[in-house]
Scaffold this active site. Structure first.
Site, short mmCIF file in Angstrom:
data_model
loop_
_atom_site.label_atom_id
_atom_site.label_comp_id
_atom_site.label_asym_id
_atom_site.label_seq_id
_atom_site.Cartn_x
_atom_site.Cartn_y
_atom_site.Cartn_z
N ASP A 167 0.84 -1.20 0.00
CA ASP A 167 0.00 0.00 0.00
C ASP A 167 0.87 1.26 0.00
OD1 ASP A 167 -2.30 1.49 0.03
OD2 ASP A 167 -2.73 1.18 2.16
N GLY A 168 0.33 2.33 -0.57
CA GLY A 168 1.01 3.62 -0.50
C GLY A 168 1.61 4.13 -1.80
N TRP A 179 2.80 8.04 -2.45
CA TRP A 179 4.22 8.23 -2.82
C TRP A 179 4.30 9.13 -4.06
CZ3 TRP A 179 7.43 7.27 -6.97
CH2 TRP A 179 8.81 7.18 -6.71
N ARG A 227 -0.64 8.99 -10.11
CA ARG A 227 -0.62 7.79 -9.27
C ARG A 227 0.11 6.61 -9.93
NH1 ARG A 227 -4.00 7.38 -5.11
NH2 ARG A 227 -4.32 5.17 -5.51
N HIS A 248 2.78 3.36 -8.92
CA HIS A 248 2.63 1.92 -9.17
C HIS A 248 3.88 1.37 -9.89
CE1 HIS A 248 -1.31 2.04 -7.54
NE2 HIS A 248 -1.87 2.68 -8.55
N SER A 264 -7.09 -5.84 -5.93
CA SER A 264 -8.19 -6.45 -5.18
C SER A 264 -9.49 -6.41 -5.97
CB SER A 264 -8.37 -5.73 -3.84
OG SER A 264 -9.01 -4.48 -4.06
N ASN A 284 -10.59 -2.95 -6.21
CA ASN A 284 -9.79 -1.96 -6.96
C ASN A 284 -10.42 -1.54 -8.30
OD1 ASN A 284 -6.54 -3.13 -5.78
ND2 ASN A 284 -7.81 -1.46 -5.03
C1 FPP Z 1 -1.96 0.14 -3.32
O1 FPP Z 1 -1.47 1.46 -3.25
C2 FPP Z 1 -1.40 -0.53 -4.45
C3 FPP Z 1 -2.11 -1.14 -5.44
C4 FPP Z 1 -3.56 -1.19 -5.50
C5 FPP Z 1 -1.41 -1.77 -6.56
C6 FPP Z 1 -0.26 -2.63 -6.20
C7 FPP Z 1 0.53 -2.73 -7.40
C8 FPP Z 1 1.86 -2.65 -7.48
C9 FPP Z 1 2.79 -2.58 -6.35
C10 FPP Z 1 2.42 -2.63 -8.83
C11 FPP Z 1 3.23 -3.75 -9.22
C12 FPP Z 1 2.75 -5.09 -8.98
C13 FPP Z 1 3.20 -6.14 -9.69
C14 FPP Z 1 2.80 -7.50 -9.35
C15 FPP Z 1 4.08 -5.93 -10.84
P1 FPP Z 1 -2.51 2.65 -3.37
O2 FPP Z 1 -2.59 3.00 -4.82
O3 FPP Z 1 -3.80 2.27 -2.75
O4 FPP Z 1 -1.79 3.77 -2.58
P2 FPP Z 1 -2.51 4.92 -1.74
O5 FPP Z 1 -3.21 4.24 -0.59
O6 FPP Z 1 -1.36 5.76 -1.29
O7 FPP Z 1 -3.44 5.64 -2.66
#
Ligand code: FPP
Length: 238
Positions: A16-17, A21, A29, A33, A61, A64
């Site tokens: 998460d995060g 970031w 955003r 990622h 998820s 998402n």
């Molecule tokens: C949550 O952060 C992150 C996600 C929903 C996506 C996770 C994906 C990756 C780490 C990309 C790469 C993955 C692979 C398998 C290549 P958020 O967007 O909810 O962050 P926030 O809470 O700060 O908005």
């Protein structure tokens, strides 16, 4: 290096995060990622030295899909790119990749890449990487119940044999051990529908670090902390 004897065999991570970031850097955003995907590579490579055999990561998820179309499309593109670019490295590094979650809603081109990577790495055994994609714990339990009900209907399973040992055989994770340690980055203390059944006795670490800042050193620190925890599984210490 961590003490391998006390290392968690299976670590699961809620990454998460990424969005925050990127926001902190006044970037879209998706930039977060992409930075997060780099950490995935780093963390997977760190596993053998830390004594972590199974790593399960929450990539997307069932909730998402509620994000903007741009973000969802960008994430799907990123997953495809990750699989294409990393397949050979993962194969050479001895990583066996599996995907959990419901594939029905995913685009066929992505599902083909997922199937291909699972097949390509099927003989590997050094690290078992499981990527949760369109995954939700409740959805997984519901799909498992549906499959179990079907087996009962077909006469392959006696309802009297349904117990906490038979049920997990119907979960997406049926070949994996339960996670010993679940890590969530970015300061939120929630499990957000991740591995609900499997994490019944897991240790949890909620850390403030945003996922794109989760280096292999941070990973090693969290794994080390696990080594000093006492796990009782409901029993009284002797
Ligand atoms: C949550 O952060 C992150 C996600 C929903 C996506 C996770 C994906 C990756 C780490 C990309 C790469 C993955 C692979 C398998 C290549 P958020 O967007 O909810 O962050 P926030 O809470 O700060 O908005």
């Amino acid at each position: 290096m961590s003490d391998k004897k006390k290392a968690p065999e299976h670590v699961a991570i809620i990454m998460d995060g990424n969005g925050r970031w990127a926001q902190m850097r006044h970037r879209p955003r998706l930039v977060g990622h992409h930075a997060g995907a780099k950490r995935v590579r780093e963390v997977v490579r760190a596993c053998p030295d830390l004594g972590v055999k199974y790593l399960t990561i929450f990539a997307f998820s069932t909730e998402n899909w509620k994000r903007t179309q741009t973000e969802v499309a960008g994430l799907m593109k990123l997953f495809k790119r990750y699989i294409r670019r990393e397949a050979e490295n993962l194969l050479e590094e001895g990583v066996r990749v599996r995907f959990i979650g419901d594939r029905v809603k995913l685009e066929p081109a992505l599902v083909d890449l997922m199937d291909g990577l699972e097949l390509l790495t099927a003989d590997n055994d050094k690290v078992h990487l499981t990527i949760a994609l369109n995954y939700g714990g409740r959805d997984e339990v519901a799909r498992a119940a549906r499959r179990l009900a079907h087996d009962v209907e077909m006469g392959n399973l006696n309802p009297r044999d349904v117990c906490d040992e038979t049920f997990p055989k119907y979960l997406d994770t049926h070949v994996l051990p339960d996670p010993d340690l679940v890590i969530r980055t970015s300061g939120e203390a929630r499990i957000s529908n991740f591995l609900l059944w499997q994490s019944a006795y897991s240790e949890y670490e909620f850390i403030d670090t945003l996922w794109p800042d989760f280096t292999s050193d941070v990973f090693a620190e969290v794994v080390d902390r696990f080594g000093v925890r006492e796990r009782r599984f409901g029993a009284v210490p002797v």
